[in-house]
Design a protein around this motif. Structure first.
Motif, PDB file in Angstrom:
ATOM      1  N   THR A 230      40.163   4.201  44.477  1.00  0.00           N
ATOM      2  CA  THR A 230      39.794   3.179  43.492  1.00  0.00           C
ATOM      3  C   THR A 230      38.287   2.974  43.453  1.00  0.00           C
ATOM      4  O   THR A 230      37.688   2.811  42.366  1.00  0.00           O
ATOM      5  CB  THR A 230      40.501   1.857  43.841  1.00  0.00           C
ATOM      6  OG1 THR A 230      41.910   2.070  43.867  1.00  0.00           O
ATOM      7  CG2 THR A 230      40.176   0.783  42.817  1.00  0.00           C
ATOM      8  N   SER A 233      36.781   5.774  41.560  1.00  0.00           N
ATOM      9  CA  SER A 233      37.023   5.614  40.132  1.00  0.00           C
ATOM     10  C   SER A 233      36.052   4.615  39.521  1.00  0.00           C
ATOM     11  O   SER A 233      35.520   4.839  38.414  1.00  0.00           O
ATOM     12  CB  SER A 233      38.470   5.146  39.918  1.00  0.00           C
ATOM     13  OG  SER A 233      38.738   4.958  38.550  1.00  0.00           O
ATOM     14  N   LEU A 234      35.792   3.500  40.236  1.00  0.00           N
ATOM     15  CA  LEU A 234      34.840   2.511  39.728  1.00  0.00           C
ATOM     16  C   LEU A 234      33.428   3.090  39.650  1.00  0.00           C
ATOM     17  O   LEU A 234      32.694   2.846  38.674  1.00  0.00           O
ATOM     18  CB  LEU A 234      34.860   1.271  40.631  1.00  0.00           C
ATOM     19  CG  LEU A 234      36.154   0.435  40.586  1.00  0.00           C
ATOM     20  CD1 LEU A 234      36.089  -0.691  41.610  1.00  0.00           C
ATOM     21  CD2 LEU A 234      36.365  -0.134  39.185  1.00  0.00           C
ATOM     22  N   GLN A 235      33.039   3.851  40.651  1.00  0.00           N
ATOM     23  CA  GLN A 235      31.706   4.478  40.620  1.00  0.00           C
ATOM     24  C   GLN A 235      31.581   5.446  39.457  1.00  0.00           C
ATOM     25  O   GLN A 235      30.539   5.537  38.803  1.00  0.00           O
ATOM     26  CB  GLN A 235      31.448   5.196  41.957  1.00  0.00           C
ATOM     27  CG  GLN A 235      31.349   4.280  43.157  1.00  0.00           C
ATOM     28  CD  GLN A 235      30.158   3.321  43.046  1.00  0.00           C
ATOM     29  OE1 GLN A 235      29.132   3.620  42.429  1.00  0.00           O
ATOM     30  NE2 GLN A 235      30.320   2.124  43.638  1.00  0.00           N
ATOM     31  N   ALA A 236      32.668   6.192  39.205  1.00  0.00           N
ATOM     32  CA  ALA A 236      32.626   7.124  38.081  1.00  0.00           C
ATOM     33  C   ALA A 236      32.552   6.369  36.757  1.00  0.00           C
ATOM     34  O   ALA A 236      31.863   6.804  35.825  1.00  0.00           O
ATOM     35  CB  ALA A 236      33.864   8.022  38.112  1.00  0.00           C
ATOM     36  N   GLU A 237      33.228   5.217  36.647  1.00  0.00           N
ATOM     37  CA  GLU A 237      33.139   4.421  35.424  1.00  0.00           C
ATOM     38  C   GLU A 237      31.737   3.857  35.242  1.00  0.00           C
ATOM     39  O   GLU A 237      31.253   3.733  34.107  1.00  0.00           O
ATOM     40  CB  GLU A 237      34.168   3.279  35.490  1.00  0.00           C
ATOM     41  CG  GLU A 237      35.622   3.718  35.492  1.00  0.00           C
ATOM     42  CD  GLU A 237      36.034   4.331  34.161  1.00  0.00           C
ATOM     43  OE1 GLU A 237      35.358   4.055  33.141  1.00  0.00           O
ATOM     44  OE2 GLU A 237      37.019   5.101  34.148  1.00  0.00           O
ATOM     45  N   ASN A 238      31.084   3.497  36.352  1.00  0.00           N
ATOM     46  CA  ASN A 238      29.725   2.959  36.262  1.00  0.00           C
ATOM     47  C   ASN A 238      28.714   3.975  35.761  1.00  0.00           C
ATOM     48  O   ASN A 238      27.623   3.600  35.307  1.00  0.00           O
ATOM     49  CB  ASN A 238      29.278   2.421  37.626  1.00  0.00           C
ATOM     50  CG  ASN A 238      30.085   1.196  38.037  1.00  0.00           C
ATOM     51  OD1 ASN A 238      30.604   0.464  37.192  1.00  0.00           O
ATOM     52  ND2 ASN A 238      30.188   0.968  39.352  1.00  0.00           N
ATOM     53  N   ASP A 240      29.170   5.884  33.226  1.00  0.00           N
ATOM     54  CA  ASP A 240      29.321   6.096  31.779  1.00  0.00           C
ATOM     55  C   ASP A 240      28.072   5.691  30.994  1.00  0.00           C
ATOM     56  O   ASP A 240      27.620   6.437  30.108  1.00  0.00           O
ATOM     57  CB  ASP A 240      30.541   5.324  31.258  1.00  0.00           C
ATOM     58  CG  ASP A 240      31.814   6.140  31.464  1.00  0.00           C
ATOM     59  OD1 ASP A 240      31.722   7.355  31.731  1.00  0.00           O
ATOM     60  OD2 ASP A 240      32.913   5.566  31.377  1.00  0.00           O
ATOM     61  N   ARG A 249      27.379  15.616  32.526  1.00  0.00           N
ATOM     62  CA  ARG A 249      28.445  14.862  31.875  1.00  0.00           C
ATOM     63  C   ARG A 249      29.785  15.608  31.978  1.00  0.00           C
ATOM     64  O   ARG A 249      30.825  14.998  32.207  1.00  0.00           O
ATOM     65  CB  ARG A 249      28.077  14.637  30.409  1.00  0.00           C
ATOM     66  CG  ARG A 249      29.075  13.846  29.600  1.00  0.00           C
ATOM     67  CD  ARG A 249      29.141  12.401  30.031  1.00  0.00           C
ATOM     68  NE  ARG A 249      27.861  11.716  29.858  1.00  0.00           N
ATOM     69  CZ  ARG A 249      27.640  10.448  30.181  1.00  0.00           C
ATOM     70  NH1 ARG A 249      28.625   9.740  30.726  1.00  0.00           N
ATOM     71  NH2 ARG A 249      26.458   9.889  30.002  1.00  0.00           N
ATOM     72  N   SER A 253      33.149  14.337  33.872  1.00  0.00           N
ATOM     73  CA  SER A 253      34.467  14.298  33.245  1.00  0.00           C
ATOM     74  C   SER A 253      35.517  14.982  34.124  1.00  0.00           C
ATOM     75  O   SER A 253      36.634  14.480  34.277  1.00  0.00           O
ATOM     76  CB  SER A 253      34.419  14.965  31.863  1.00  0.00           C
ATOM     77  OG  SER A 253      35.696  14.996  31.276  1.00  0.00           O
ATOM     78  N   ARG A 256      36.270  12.607  36.996  1.00  0.00           N
ATOM     79  CA  ARG A 256      37.146  11.502  36.613  1.00  0.00           C
ATOM     80  C   ARG A 256      38.590  11.982  36.409  1.00  0.00           C
ATOM     81  O   ARG A 256      39.543  11.279  36.752  1.00  0.00           O
ATOM     82  CB  ARG A 256      36.619  10.851  35.334  1.00  0.00           C
ATOM     83  CG  ARG A 256      35.276  10.162  35.530  1.00  0.00           C
ATOM     84  CD  ARG A 256      34.736   9.601  34.246  1.00  0.00           C
ATOM     85  NE  ARG A 256      35.642   8.570  33.721  1.00  0.00           N
ATOM     86  CZ  ARG A 256      35.420   7.946  32.544  1.00  0.00           C
ATOM     87  NH1 ARG A 256      34.362   8.287  31.801  1.00  0.00           N
ATOM     88  NH2 ARG A 256      36.262   7.029  32.140  1.00  0.00           N
ATOM     89  N   ARG A 260      41.800  10.587  38.456  1.00  0.00           N
ATOM     90  CA  ARG A 260      43.015  10.084  37.820  1.00  0.00           C
ATOM     91  C   ARG A 260      44.254  10.807  38.361  1.00  0.00           C
ATOM     92  O   ARG A 260      45.300  10.190  38.598  1.00  0.00           O
ATOM     93  CB  ARG A 260      42.920  10.258  36.302  1.00  0.00           C
ATOM     94  CG  ARG A 260      42.019   9.264  35.611  1.00  0.00           C
ATOM     95  CD  ARG A 260      42.299   9.240  34.117  1.00  0.00           C
ATOM     96  NE  ARG A 260      42.092  10.546  33.523  1.00  0.00           N
ATOM     97  CZ  ARG A 260      40.933  10.998  33.033  1.00  0.00           C
ATOM     98  NH1 ARG A 260      39.847  10.213  33.084  1.00  0.00           N
ATOM     99  NH2 ARG A 260      40.849  12.187  32.490  1.00  0.00           N
TER     100      ARG A 260
END
Length: 439
Positions: A230, A233-238, A240, A249, A253, A256, A260
């Motif tokens: 988790t 995942s948050l670091q990967a969302e940050n 963006d 990029r 992808s 990420r 998932r």
């Protein structure tokens, strides 16, 4: 070589019965034959006693003294020298029982002398005596011969009844679920089977401990891995909003997507561990409307189906209630739909059916995908099996979770390739017991 214990027992006891019957039959035949010969000698002696006392008289040859036994009474002629050679030999014998020949045939003869000094002979052909003795001996052996098949039948019945507890134990083991490790009952079992059953129960206990350890390990590992995954995942969302080169990029992808997939694997492992935690009590499970659960799950999956240009809907839906947790039933429908969406091409179709067939509730999911090869269709419910054509982020646990939930609810699941009117795909059929109570 006979490997069956029942076959060995039956073959051994059959050999013993046949050998004993054969030996007893031969002895009985020999004994009865000799007894019949002695009885016929007694008949000759009795007739001779009647002749000697004068109660029975006759001419030169009196036939039919005993018609059934063909006994003759022969008086010695006044001039013995005028008799034929056979009679001369006969009258040359001493009084008493003897063997002689008359007219070319062997005879058994008893010679005697009356009170007036005349001699007589009571004779019987040996062939007649042997025939009578053989018939009596055969009648004596006949009950023994008839008894042997009866003994073989009784032996087979006794062996079958004696081995019936072993058959019940085997049927009990064969009819169990793979995760049922309850001990076999020892009460009503023959004492000879107690060590065998005790060994099996010990093995079941050891296997149950190993399975519990494995389940706890999987659940603990999946739970512990959720936190770092988790966080990743948050670091990967940050990342963006960050302005990254095209190459970076693309790598982000891929990262990420891997995160998932790992998160999905952990969720499936936790679901699998929850299903393996224990068997529910059917009497305490609530009654749930299967059609309502299916409608809710289909409604949740519609947006994804629209994104894939897949026609998802019900081909048939009827009210039907089953016993089980709504969450468990929803997991069954959701995993089946996820699997169908993953393999159905764009512009394809997925038909769901919920209806009742007698005392069975039917849930059917049919897609228009490529189906499964005949070599792999028997393995699609195995954990982590994805086949030769894996699609999407699946990890091969969805159908395995479905089968375990269905088994816990007392149902069955089957998958077949459908090929109707030029349409290919996979049809999954789930059967659950219908509840008599209303949802």
């Amino acid at each position: 070589m006979i490997r069956s214990l029942r076959g060995r027992l039956f073959a051994g006891l059959t050999a013993i019965i046949l050998l004993t019957g054969l030996a007893g039959g031969l002895f009985a035949h020999h004994w009865a034959f000799n007894e019949a010969i002695e009885m016929q000698d007694s008949v000759l002696i009795q007739i001779a006693g009647l002749v000697q006392s004068g109660s029975l008289t006759g001419g030169r040859e009196l036939h039919g003294v005993d018609e059934d036994a063909e006994v003759w009474l022969i008086d010695q002629p006044a001039a013995p020298q005028a008799a034929d050679d056979g009679l001369k030999q006969l009258w040359s014998l001493k009084d008493g029982l003897a063997l002689a020949t008359r007219k070319g045939q062997p005879i058994r003869v008893l010679l005697g002398t009356r009170l007036d000094g005349t001699r007589f002979a009571v004779a019987q052909r040996t062939s007649v005596r042997d025939e009578i003795a053989s018939d009596m001996a055969f009648r004596t052996v006949l009950p023994i011969a008839a008894l042997i098949p009866c003994l073989l039948l009784v032996t087979a019945i006794v062996i079958a009844r004696s081995l019936r507890p072993m058959v019940r134990v085997a049927d009990d083991l064969d009819g169990r679920r793979a995760d049922d490790m309850t001990s076999l009952p020892v009460a009503q079992m023959p004492s000879e089977l107690n060590p065998f059953i005790a060994s099996i129960n010990g093995l079941l206990q050891r296997v149950r401990l190993l399975m519990d350890q494995q389940r706890r390990f999987v659940a603990d590992a999946a739970h512990e891995l959720r936190t770092p995954i988790t966080a990743l995942s948050l670091q990967a969302e940050n990342l963006d909003p960050v302005d990254l080169p095209v190459g970076a990029r693309d790598r982000l992808s891929a990262l990420r997507q891997g995160i998932r997939r790992t998160m999905h694997l952990l969720e499936q492992l936790l679901a699998l561990a929850r299903q393996d935690a224990g068997s529910p009590d059917e009497a305490t499970m609530p009654v749930v409307a299967l059609d309502r659960v299916a409608k809710e799950v289909v409604a949740e999956a519609l947006p994804e189906a629209v994104n894939r240009s897949v026609d998802l809907g019900f081909a048939r839906v009827e009210p039907v209630a089953v016993r089980g947790e709504a969450v468990m039933l929803a997991a069954v429908v959701r995993n089946l739909l996820d699997n169908a969406l993953r393999f159905t091409p764009h512009g394809g179709r997925i038909d769901a059916c919920v209806y009742r067939d007698g005392t069975t509730a039917i849930l059917q999911i049919e897609d228009s995908g490529p189906g499964v090869s005949p070599d792999e269709i028997g393995r699609i419910f195995e954990p982590f099996f994805r086949g030769q054509r894996p699609e999407g982020d699946g990890v091969g646990l969805g159908l395995s979770i479905v089968r375990r939930i269905v088994n816990r609810l007392g149902g069955s699941i089957d998958a077949v390739n459908s090929a109707e009117a030029g349409r290919t795909g996979l049809r999954v059929l789930v059967k659950l017991p219908v509840s008599a109570d209303r949802a």
